[in-house]
Design a protein around this motif. Structure first.
Motif, PDB file in Angstrom:
ATOM      1  N   TRP D  84       1.101  -1.657  -0.018  1.00  0.00           N
ATOM      2  CA  TRP D  84      -0.037   0.328   0.233  1.00  0.00           C
ATOM      3  C   TRP D  84       1.324   1.286  -0.186  1.00  0.00           C
ATOM      4  O   TRP D  84       0.714   2.050  -0.356  1.00  0.00           O
ATOM      5  CB  TRP D  84      -0.924  -0.324   1.388  1.00  0.00           C
ATOM      6  CG  TRP D  84      -1.524   1.031   1.250  1.00  0.00           C
ATOM      7  CD1 TRP D  84      -3.292   1.261   0.528  1.00  0.00           C
ATOM      8  CD2 TRP D  84      -1.987   2.670   2.168  1.00  0.00           C
ATOM      9  NE1 TRP D  84      -3.738   2.539   1.070  1.00  0.00           N
ATOM     10  CE2 TRP D  84      -3.452   3.299   1.656  1.00  0.00           C
ATOM     11  CE3 TRP D  84      -0.642   2.372   2.807  1.00  0.00           C
ATOM     12  CZ2 TRP D  84      -3.542   3.934   2.653  1.00  0.00           C
ATOM     13  CZ3 TRP D  84      -0.824   3.801   3.399  1.00  0.00           C
ATOM     14  CH2 TRP D  84      -2.340   4.950   3.303  1.00  0.00           C
ATOM     15  N   GLU D 263      -5.928  -7.632   3.138  1.00  0.00           N
ATOM     16  CA  GLU D 263      -6.817  -7.683   1.399  1.00  0.00           C
ATOM     17  C   GLU D 263      -7.177  -6.114   0.979  1.00  0.00           C
ATOM     18  O   GLU D 263      -6.503  -6.453  -0.204  1.00  0.00           O
ATOM     19  CB  GLU D 263      -7.732  -9.432   1.834  1.00  0.00           C
ATOM     20  CG  GLU D 263      -7.023 -10.577   1.997  1.00  0.00           C
ATOM     21  CD  GLU D 263      -8.278 -11.648   1.601  1.00  0.00           C
ATOM     22  OE1 GLU D 263      -9.768 -10.980   1.457  1.00  0.00           O
ATOM     23  OE2 GLU D 263      -7.684 -13.082   1.655  1.00  0.00           O
ATOM     24  N   GLU D 264      -7.605  -6.121   1.774  1.00  0.00           N
ATOM     25  CA  GLU D 264      -8.100  -4.356   1.224  1.00  0.00           C
ATOM     26  C   GLU D 264      -6.616  -3.719   1.455  1.00  0.00           C
ATOM     27  O   GLU D 264      -7.048  -3.063   0.283  1.00  0.00           O
ATOM     28  CB  GLU D 264      -8.576  -3.964   2.244  1.00  0.00           C
ATOM     29  CG  GLU D 264     -10.170  -3.938   2.874  1.00  0.00           C
ATOM     30  CD  GLU D 264     -10.984  -3.609   3.015  1.00  0.00           C
ATOM     31  OE1 GLU D 264     -11.786  -3.674   3.778  1.00  0.00           O
ATOM     32  OE2 GLU D 264     -10.652  -2.285   3.604  1.00  0.00           O
ATOM     33  N   ILE D 265      -5.874  -3.432   1.725  1.00  0.00           N
ATOM     34  CA  ILE D 265      -4.877  -2.427   1.589  1.00  0.00           C
ATOM     35  C   ILE D 265      -3.608  -3.326   0.798  1.00  0.00           C
ATOM     36  O   ILE D 265      -2.760  -2.302  -0.008  1.00  0.00           O
ATOM     37  CB  ILE D 265      -4.072  -2.344   2.993  1.00  0.00           C
ATOM     38  CG1 ILE D 265      -3.351  -3.395   3.879  1.00  0.00           C
ATOM     39  CG2 ILE D 265      -5.283  -1.473   3.790  1.00  0.00           C
ATOM     40  CD1 ILE D 265      -3.129  -2.708   4.761  1.00  0.00           C
TER      41      ILE D 265
END
Lengths: 293, 293, 293, 293, 293
Positions: D84, D263-265
């Motif tokens: 990220w 998973e999101e970042i």
């Protein structure tokens, strides 16, 4: 997709190579084993200390400290691995800049300029061999025996810093080509990175070789491991009796192996099994440079 | 392949050097020992607290916190090591750029241009010595005594930033060579990286030297260690009695050593045993530059 | 080699500065303390739950989770420290490129070119001051009051991005020197890195300033700490009674301090004690540039 | 120095945003809760297993594995954060090179060269917008509607790689300026880094977007979490009865949150709350470029 | 914002792909299971060791070592992931430099210089394909079949280092363009970074491929896992009886999976599911280069 062969794992268990930590720690492990048995004998037979002695709670201290020692040792090994990998990167960079240097010169030099082509075909690999021997402090002129170029061997003074001299001879030649108009100023620029890289790589390898981790850090780690391991059987005997000895020995094996692996790989320019294959890399450089120029 | 010498390990155990953390933490460890004994005496003789006092469960808190403190201290030491290693890298880069600068100038300058050759042979090592003294804040003109060049010593004002002035004198000379047509524009460009590197290295070393880790971070770590260690005997006395004192002292030794090692190595430009061998590196630079130009 | 002063450690323990996490977490710690006492009172006096309630095993859950929360918090603080150190590196780079820019221009410009010398002597430090104020979002023209150069102050529009405008004015001048033949194309090259560096540094600082860690990450960490700490006394009361309150409070202090330190140092461009000394660095740049050009 | 507001912490506890992991894991947590209650019911009511069943020791296995799973999950999240942050760095570099490119061109182009100024004023921000849409795979020509330059929009084929085409149009124009003598060779060189950077940034963002972590790694992590969590109540029921259900659910919440945050970042170019503010950055680039050129 | 689908998690649990560690470790896990059952049978039926045998305390050793082994394995996997990601970065850089090279040449070459355009349109993607095959050591001339350029295929000797030869042919052509006056010296310099990058990337990938982690490190890790797992049931049998077998097997599964994942991803240039999609990346390079030049 190969299935994962169980044999491979079990063979590892019993395969004890000379470079194995188990092999090298053997004498020290024996001492720890005898010491632990001694501690057990004294506590059980001689002192016959009662069941409720405070000693049974000693493992609590080892528990509290087991985090610190675990993380410390894994970081230690990891830091050593980073040095090893950094050394490998520099030798990889040497391969790259040797190739790029040869590849560029090959296009820039006239096709029939056999003298300069021969010069660089010989001098570029010599740098790699000279660096290897310099890092293993066994510099000889032997490696130059098949160079046969009157411009390299006679100009090298083996009592001085050899890779520097090779770099100087190479840059001198590039500069002569430029001043003689054989390569243009633009082409000189294009060669600049590679010229500089040789000496940068040499300096970086010397740095890794000559800088062990700080003394007070490594001394503390060894002291910590020994005190931790040598006080361990004192408390363990209460719960596991004589079996404290093999347990202590195994715990010592694990901790000391991490320290030993770290010591071995943090200086990757020797001739051990774990050290970088500098000889092979130098031969590769020679082969590829000869293919290119 | 050398077998691993047990002597080396055990010698480490008893070898207490002046720079050793054990030696330096001794007074503090004594205080902790006395304090722990005091706590034990009060609890056992004076308060005579019953067997089922809640205090016996206090170690549970230390258990919960032992992870945090362990990981925190190992990270702390690791971060300090990274700074130490970064400092070493910058000095390695200084070695490299000194060599490359000398090596390139040696080829570019006419063979009989003794004046300029002498100038750079002297000024390049002076930069290293000046940086070393600047970082140890003991700048003197002593180091210039054997320079004997009327262009360097008289132009340096010891009350100002010395390495900057040396860099300025060197770049001034390179620029003069360029404007006088002794080196071409292409050659000026080839020298640019090295010229810039000197000041970049100086700035990076100053950054490491002048920037301790954030105050609230280091203050929290010290507070945490002290509270952790000073509440430890209170609970331990229940299970191990007076032996809580040596255990507490050893745990303090481990945690404080990590902090102490971190403090020592995070500022690597002093004159301690753990600090970088800047004197030796500067002498090496001098030697190699003189071999090259 | 200084012996390690015990005073220093114990002073740390009682020295509570305003920026100390202990000082800033005080109100929150009070709430946790009262809450824990409340929980203890309810369980002991009101519910009078039997000795063998399942609640006594709740700490097992906290044990299982103590690893995750410990590692998580230390990584959190470490990541924040990396950002702080990266910010410091960029300001170090600003020092370096200011010096190199001044040092190079000083040699390139004619000795009597007072106009251009004065221009750069003033504009280079202005960049540092402008960047500092830009990062603290309090841009004023105040810093330009003693610049007194008709080419800088009047050309800056305080409602726009000030550092960009200073960089543009500087590059415009360099380009004018080049087009006017005062510096050659080769010299323009040599200045290129420094010119580009100013804006790169500004952008990197803005990035650190404007990008907090992802919301769902930091929100999860805070939720985790609070749930962990607030369920802790429920189980602890069984074993340690009312003393669960100070223990819970201390554990909260440790975990929340790590979060607080992380929050403070991950954005290093404010005016806190932990923030970078940008004012001082700017003054240094001014001083050194004036020495050099 | 702001005091640390307790409200902020407690608000965090109850503030459940849509992007919160608690909100998104709710269905899965419900399943785990029901499952754990089922396990408890079966063991307690149906099997009525005796007090000394081996099952009571199952938590020992979870203890042994709790280190691995804790460290693994924190590293997982950390690695994702690194990706990220790397994505953020590339967008920061895009900001920098857009500014530097505009700033340099502004000085190099004649003040009255309105055509070229307008061209770059429009094309530089278009690159940022095109990259943003390319990374979100929703490329439209909509973003070009207000460009109004007959040299950009008509030359872009929306079915091909749009950022590449914008870069090509920009470099083509720079090269035309060079060949037409409007900028010199030296100036071309000064612009080279910025030109190359655009495409490098695009490629780096594509790499992050298109390369999830290795399948066997992420599949192993999920399997490990599920087996760990689903065997947990089997042993816990013995000590805490029906309360095993909320404990298991909370432990699942912690572990799965770390996986979910990771998973999101790890793919930061979407349109989630946690994703990079590419729209805002592009608008900033537009604003600053227009200020500069 | 998609809700988090529970199905996805549970599908993962039962979805066992060929590349899954569970699938590949199956035979080894079976052996461990049988071994553990054997140990349990011997201890329970044959030896019928008494309740208070010291063996019941053996798990204490496993507890002490569980930190080391946990951290060690997670670091091991993380280091392997770093290599995998570094490999990916180099291929990303290959994409970037291929695009930049094509994009720059496209502007520099005359619009009607079909011969040179065709040459580079074909040779740039050939480098990517050649590197892929070189890294998978299956170099064939097959990939050149549709190149149809009499300057590439006939000049490649498949028994030598193929990527080097392609790089040499490309640089030779660029140099010819420069010497023939089709591109200027400034333009040659602008192309230099890309030319050098090809060979640097190749060397870096070879480095990753040819350098496994040090032998004594990986041998120690395997030995440690096996001894740890094989002594585990000996102590566990006392508390959990025959159930020691599945528990031991699961712990082995976790530790060996980490080792296996590490081994798979640390050499990312094969043809496994976890390896880098070099084929797809090469096709992308081909597509984008053809769009650009």
């Amino acid at each position: 997709m190969k299935g994962y062969n169980p044999n491979q794992w079990f063979r590892i268990l019993f395969l004890i190579q000379k470079s194995d930590t188990l092999f090298r720690l053997a004498p020290l492990m024996l001492i720890i084993l005898v010491y632990s048995l001694g501690v057990a004998w004294i506590e059980i037979e001689y002192l016959q200390i009662s069941e409720d002695s405070w000693l049974q709670y000693l493992p609590a201290m080892h528990s509290l400290l087991s985090f610190v020692i675990s993380i410390l040792m894994v970081f230690r090994t990891n830091t050593a691995y980073d040095r090893w990998w950094e050394g490998r990167k520099h030798w990889g960079a040497l391969v790259n800049c040797s190739r790029n240097f040869a590849l560029k010169l090959s296009s820039m030099l006239a096709t029939d300029d056999h003298i300069n082509r021969k010069f660089f075909r010989r001098s570029i690999p010599v740098y790699a061999f000279a660096l290897k021997e310099h890092l293993q402090t066994k510099v000889t002129l032997f490696m130059l025996d098949d160079v046969g170029d009157e411009e390299i061997k006679p100009n090298i003074d083996i009592t001085k810093h050899v890779p520097n001299q090779v770099a100087k001879i190479m840059f001198g030649r590039v500069n002569k080509l430029y001043e003689g108009g054989k390569i243009s100023g633009d082409q000189l620029y294009v060669l600049n990175n590679e010229i500089t890289a040789f000496t940068d790589i040499c300096g970086a390898c010397e740095r890794i070789k000559n800088t062990p981790i700080p003394y007070s850090y490594s001394s503390f780690i060894k002291k910590f491991i020994l005190v931790y391991v040598m006080t361990l059987p004192i408390g363990l005997v209460y719960t596991v009796g004589y079996y404290a000895a093999p347990i202590t020995t195994f715990i010592f094996y694990v901790l000391a192996s991490l320290e030993l692996v770290a010591e071995e790989i943090e200086e990757p320019f020797g001739t051990d099994l774990n050290d970088l294959p500098m000889e092979k890399l130098s031969i590769n450089i020679k082969k590829h440079v000869e293919e290119l120029i």
